[in-house]
Write a protein that holds these residues in place. Structure first.
Motif, PDB file in Angstrom:
ATOM      1  N   PHE A  14       0.671  -1.291  -0.011  1.00  0.00           N
ATOM      2  CA  PHE A  14       0.222   0.127   0.187  1.00  0.00           C
ATOM      3  C   PHE A  14       0.639   1.275  -0.151  1.00  0.00           C
ATOM      4  N   SER A  39       2.800   1.887  -3.211  1.00  0.00           N
ATOM      5  CA  SER A  39       1.850   2.151  -4.195  1.00  0.00           C
ATOM      6  C   SER A  39       1.536   3.655  -4.251  1.00  0.00           C
ATOM      7  N   TYR A  40       1.101   4.045  -3.140  1.00  0.00           N
ATOM      8  CA  TYR A  40       0.688   5.207  -2.805  1.00  0.00           C
ATOM      9  C   TYR A  40       1.553   6.396  -3.281  1.00  0.00           C
ATOM     10  N   SER A  77       2.077   6.498  -6.898  1.00  0.00           N
ATOM     11  CA  SER A  77       0.908   7.129  -7.569  1.00  0.00           C
ATOM     12  C   SER A  77       0.817   8.581  -7.382  1.00  0.00           C
ATOM     13  N   HIS A 134      -3.089   0.741  -4.132  1.00  0.00           N
ATOM     14  CA  HIS A 134      -3.291   1.557  -2.978  1.00  0.00           C
ATOM     15  C   HIS A 134      -4.773   2.041  -2.843  1.00  0.00           C
ATOM     16  N   TYR A 135      -5.960   1.865  -3.886  1.00  0.00           N
ATOM     17  CA  TYR A 135      -6.972   2.077  -3.510  1.00  0.00           C
ATOM     18  C   TYR A 135      -7.956   0.892  -3.979  1.00  0.00           C
ATOM     19  N   GLU A 142      -3.925   4.090   7.295  1.00  0.00           N
ATOM     20  CA  GLU A 142      -3.941   4.639   6.183  1.00  0.00           C
ATOM     21  C   GLU A 142      -4.007   6.214   6.314  1.00  0.00           C
ATOM     22  N   LYS A 155      -0.823   8.916   5.502  1.00  0.00           N
ATOM     23  CA  LYS A 155      -0.754  10.042   4.683  1.00  0.00           C
ATOM     24  C   LYS A 155      -0.434  11.457   5.510  1.00  0.00           C
TER      25      LYS A 155
END
Length: 208
Positions: free
Chosen positions: A99, A102-103, A106, A157-158, A199, A203
Motif C-alpha cells: 500500500f 503504491s501510494y 501514484s 493503494h485504492y 492509512e 498520509k
C-alpha cells in the motif's frame, strides 16, 4: 510437566501479556514523520505489529468472554495463538508495504517500488532469527514475490489493499470454524476499519 517445560510456558505467557498490552501504550507515543526509507520501514514494522495484536487478541477476548484468562494456562492454545500471530503479521507487513509504496508512487512523492522485495525482507530482519519461525518467513517471502509479480503500482493503494490481512485474521484466529463463520463480516470489517486509521495516519506523516 518438567521444569524446562514450565519455564517455556511461563516465557510464552509473559510474552503474550507484553504483546497484549503494548498496543495500548503505543497509542500515546508521539507520531514520527516519515522522511526516508528507514522511517518508512519503521512505520510499516510497528503498525503491522500493532494491528495484528489489536485485532487478534481483541477478537479472542471478545469471543472467549470470561474464559479468556484461562488461555494463559493452556500451552496448546498459547502455541496456536503464537502461530496465528506470526502468520497474520506476515500478511499485514505485506499489505502495508505494498500500500505504502503504491501510494507514494501514484502520488509522485517517492518511488521505491523496484526495491519492494528488499524493503520487505529488511523489515522481517528486524524480528531477529530467533523470534520469527523460519518456515513462516520463507512462506511470507514466497507469497510476497508472487504478489509483486501481479501488482499494478498505480492502482493498488485504492484496490482493497488490506483485504489479504483481514482474510488472514479470519483464517488463522484459533476459534472454532462454526463460530468464525458467524463472525466473518464482523472480523473482516473490524480489521479494515483499523487499517483505515493507519492509512490516514500514514498520509498525514509523509514528509519526503
Amino acid at each position: 510437566m518438567t521444569t524446562k517445560e514450565r519455564l517455556k510456558l511461563k516465557d510464552l505467557k509473559l510474552g503474550y501479556l507484553r504483546e497484549y498490552f503494548s498496543p495500548l501504550f503505543n497509542l500515546f507515543k508521539p507520531k514520527k514523520k516519515i522522511s526516508n526509507i528507514a522511517d518508512l520501514k519503521d512505520f510499516i514494522h510497528k503498525k503491522s505489529a500493532w494491528i495484528t495484536q489489536m485485532t487478534l487478541y481483541g477478537y479472542l477476548k471478545t469471543r472467549m468472554g470470561a474464559k479468556y484468562i484461562l488461555m494463559f494456562e493452556n500451552e496448546i492454545f498459547l502455541k496456536s495463538v503464537e502461530k496465528a500471530k506470526w502468520n497474520i503479521y506476515m500478511v499485514a507487513i505485506q499489505d502495508l508495504t505494498l500500500f505504502a509504496l503504491s501510494y507514494l508512487k501514484s502520488a509522485q512523492i517517492f518511488n521505491a517500488t523496484e526495491n519492494a522485495n528488499e524493503i520487505f525482507k529488511e523489515i522481517l530482519d528486524a524480528e531477529g532469527e530467533n523470534k520469527l519461525p523460519l518456515d513462516i518467513r520463507q512462506k511470507a517471502e514466497s507469497d510476497f514475490t508472487e504478489r509483486l509479480s501481479k501488482i499494478n503500482w498505480l492502482t493498488h493503494h485504492y484496490s482493497l489493499p488490506f483485504n489479504d490481512s483481514a482474510l488472514a485474521l479470519y483464517h488463522w484466529s484459533p476459534i472454532a470454524d462454526e463460530l468464525k463463520t458467524l463472525d466473518r463480516n464482523i472480523v473482516l470489517n473490524s480489521m479494515i476499519l483499523k487499517w483505515d486509521n493507519i492509512e490516514k495516519e500514514f498520509k498525514e506523516l509523509i514528509n519526503f
